[in-house]
Design an enzyme around this catalytic site. Structure first.
Site, PDB file in Angstrom:
ATOM      1  N   ASP A  10      42.972  72.695  -8.699  1.00  0.00           N
ATOM      2  CA  ASP A  10      43.907  73.436  -9.541  1.00  0.00           C
ATOM      3  C   ASP A  10      44.873  72.422 -10.152  1.00  0.00           C
ATOM      4  O   ASP A  10      44.971  71.284  -9.688  1.00  0.00           O
ATOM      5  CB  ASP A  10      44.675  74.459  -8.683  1.00  0.00           C
ATOM      6  CG  ASP A  10      45.728  75.213  -9.490  1.00  0.00           C
ATOM      7  OD1 ASP A  10      45.409  75.630 -10.620  1.00  0.00           O
ATOM      8  OD2 ASP A  10      46.866  75.357  -9.021  1.00  0.00           O
ATOM      9  N   SER A  11      45.611  72.879 -11.158  1.00  0.00           N
ATOM     10  CA  SER A  11      46.619  72.025 -11.777  1.00  0.00           C
ATOM     11  C   SER A  11      47.751  71.691 -10.797  1.00  0.00           C
ATOM     12  O   SER A  11      48.494  70.753 -11.023  1.00  0.00           O
ATOM     13  CB  SER A  11      47.187  72.728 -13.005  1.00  0.00           C
ATOM     14  OG  SER A  11      47.716  73.986 -12.632  1.00  0.00           O
ATOM     15  N   CYS A  73      41.971  77.179 -11.037  1.00  0.00           N
ATOM     16  CA  CYS A  73      42.972  77.252 -12.111  1.00  0.00           C
ATOM     17  C   CYS A  73      42.492  78.143 -13.266  1.00  0.00           C
ATOM     18  O   CYS A  73      41.407  77.922 -13.823  1.00  0.00           O
ATOM     19  CB  CYS A  73      43.224  75.837 -12.626  1.00  0.00           C
ATOM     20  SG  CYS A  73      44.468  75.751 -13.905  1.00  0.00           S
ATOM     21  N   GLU A 152      57.461  79.901  -8.663  1.00  0.00           N
ATOM     22  CA  GLU A 152      57.751  78.633  -7.983  1.00  0.00           C
ATOM     23  C   GLU A 152      59.201  78.571  -7.516  1.00  0.00           C
ATOM     24  O   GLU A 152      59.540  77.771  -6.653  1.00  0.00           O
ATOM     25  CB  GLU A 152      57.395  77.455  -8.889  1.00  0.00           C
ATOM     26  CG  GLU A 152      55.887  77.377  -9.031  1.00  0.00           C
ATOM     27  CD  GLU A 152      55.381  76.122  -9.703  1.00  0.00           C
ATOM     28  OE1 GLU A 152      56.186  75.336 -10.207  1.00  0.00           O
ATOM     29  OE2 GLU A 152      54.144  75.967  -9.738  1.00  0.00           O
ATOM     30  N   CYS A 184      45.859  84.071 -13.568  1.00  0.00           N
ATOM     31  CA  CYS A 184      46.555  82.814 -13.268  1.00  0.00           C
ATOM     32  C   CYS A 184      46.808  82.737 -11.769  1.00  0.00           C
ATOM     33  O   CYS A 184      47.085  83.761 -11.130  1.00  0.00           O
ATOM     34  CB  CYS A 184      47.873  82.772 -14.038  1.00  0.00           C
ATOM     35  SG  CYS A 184      48.944  81.394 -13.598  1.00  0.00           S
ATOM     36  N   HIS A 186      49.212  81.893  -9.983  1.00  0.00           N
ATOM     37  CA  HIS A 186      50.509  82.295  -9.426  1.00  0.00           C
ATOM     38  C   HIS A 186      50.729  83.813  -9.390  1.00  0.00           C
ATOM     39  O   HIS A 186      51.601  84.296  -8.678  1.00  0.00           O
ATOM     40  CB  HIS A 186      51.643  81.685 -10.259  1.00  0.00           C
ATOM     41  CG  HIS A 186      51.787  80.205 -10.095  1.00  0.00           C
ATOM     42  ND1 HIS A 186      50.741  79.324 -10.306  1.00  0.00           N
ATOM     43  CD2 HIS A 186      52.859  79.448  -9.759  1.00  0.00           C
ATOM     44  CE1 HIS A 186      51.171  78.098 -10.096  1.00  0.00           C
ATOM     45  NE2 HIS A 186      52.449  78.141  -9.771  1.00  0.00           N
TER      46      HIS A 186
HETATM   47  N1  DGL Z   1      47.227  76.944 -12.318  1.00  0.00           N
HETATM   48  C1  DGL Z   1      47.602  77.393 -13.635  1.00  0.00           C
HETATM   49  C2  DGL Z   1      46.711  78.581 -14.024  1.00  0.00           C
HETATM   50  O1  DGL Z   1      46.177  79.272 -13.182  1.00  0.00           O
HETATM   51  C3  DGL Z   1      49.067  77.766 -13.717  1.00  0.00           C
HETATM   52  C4  DGL Z   1      50.005  76.577 -13.687  1.00  0.00           C
HETATM   53  C5  DGL Z   1      49.819  75.654 -14.869  1.00  0.00           C
HETATM   54  O2  DGL Z   1      50.208  76.014 -15.992  1.00  0.00           O
HETATM   55  O3  DGL Z   1      49.266  74.574 -14.666  1.00  0.00           O
HETATM   56  O4  DGL Z   1      46.527  78.829 -15.190  1.00  0.00           O
END
Ligand code: DGL
Length: 269
Positions: A10-11, A73, A152, A184, A186
């Site tokens: 993931d990012s 992600c 976050e 997403c 989050h």
């Molecule tokens: N992990 C990213 C997503 O699911 C969210 C956070 C980011 O913008 O990197 O799209």
């Protein structure tokens, strides 16, 4: 049977929401997780940058000899997965196909809402998948860039969260969707607030939970389920300082992280 680990990336740390679901769905599987905490967020970046970053994330996991890669992600799954799939030598799955298929299954009135980062929404990946399976379904999309920083900073069930949810989701609610894809990493943490706003008649699709189910089906089909977990069942790697990983990571994973976390130099990949 294949006892090698599953690679998940993931990012940042948000992908641990998908890892949580994978741990529950597949308790015998071992996982190597990479969170690109040094270069997060991806959601507001260009297509070129997202592809470049995700190629290095993928290369890092390939070096760990994983048997399959899960792209947790939402942004990478939407923007880069078709490109990565052409070059990756092992099976790779993402959240778009998993969540979109579940939403198609769930909708009764053929109106599906999709929310995600700017990158995810701009890519149109969910709508394309849905249209390819059932052109009668109408998709309504909305980028919700404030949701990631809200989560976050611990705002899930607060008044601030409620206000932002209302601001972003009013249009989608008024369009009459009966199904909403949380596209997403989050967003599962905002699930209660989103559910309260959207009402009982709307089914929320958790992309992480759906990718865990797709993962199980894929491992079964390919006959590469693990028989037993490895001694080091869960390994975590990040590209920025590991401080805060336990607390923020634990929030996404909903369990205490006791395993060692390592910082790596992702620029080398
Ligand atoms: N992990 C990213 C997503 O699911 C969210 C956070 C980011 O913008 O990197 O799209």
């Amino acid at each position: 049977m294949d006892n090698r680990s599953i690679g998940v990336f993931d990012s940042g740390l948000g992908g641990l929401t998908a890892v949580k679901q994978i741990m529950e769905e597949l308790p015998n599987e071992s996982i190597v997780y990479f969170g690109d905490t040094g270069r997060v967020p991806y959601g507001s970046r260009s297509r070129e940058t997202i592809i470049k970053y995700s190629k290095s994330d993928m290369n890092f996991l390939l070096e760990k000899d994983v048997k399959l890669i899960v792209v947790a992600c939402g942004t990478v799954s939407s923007v880069a997965l078709p490109v990565l799939n052409k070059i990756v030598p092992i099976p790779m799955i993402g959240v778009v196909e998993a969540a979109a298929a579940a939403a198609i299954e769930a909708t009764k009135n053929n109106k599906i809402g999709v929310i995600g980062t700017k990158g995810t929404i701009k890519s149109g990946a969910y709508e394309k998948y849905i249209a390819s399976k059932n052109p009668e379904i109408k998709a309504f999309r909305k980028a919700c860039p404030l949701f990631v920083p809200l989560v976050e900073n611990g705002h899930f069930d607060t008044m601030v969260a409620e206000l932002v949810v209302e601001e972003y989701l009013t249009e989608i609610k008024e369009s009459g969707v009966d199904t909403l894809i949380l596209g997403c990493t989050h967003y599962p943490l905002l699930k209660n607030t989103i559910a309260r706003f959207m009402g009982d008649a709307v089914t929320l699709i958790d992309a992480g939970a759906e990718v865990a189910k797709l993962l199980k089906r894929t491992l079964e089909e390919k006959d590469i389920l693990a028989e037993t977990p490895n001694i080091d069942q869960y390994k975590y790697y990040v590209s920025d300082d590991i401080e805060g990983f336990e607390s923020l990571g634990g929030m996404f994973l909903e369990r205490t992280i006791t395993n060692k976390v390592e910082k790596i130099d992702i620029e080398k990949y």
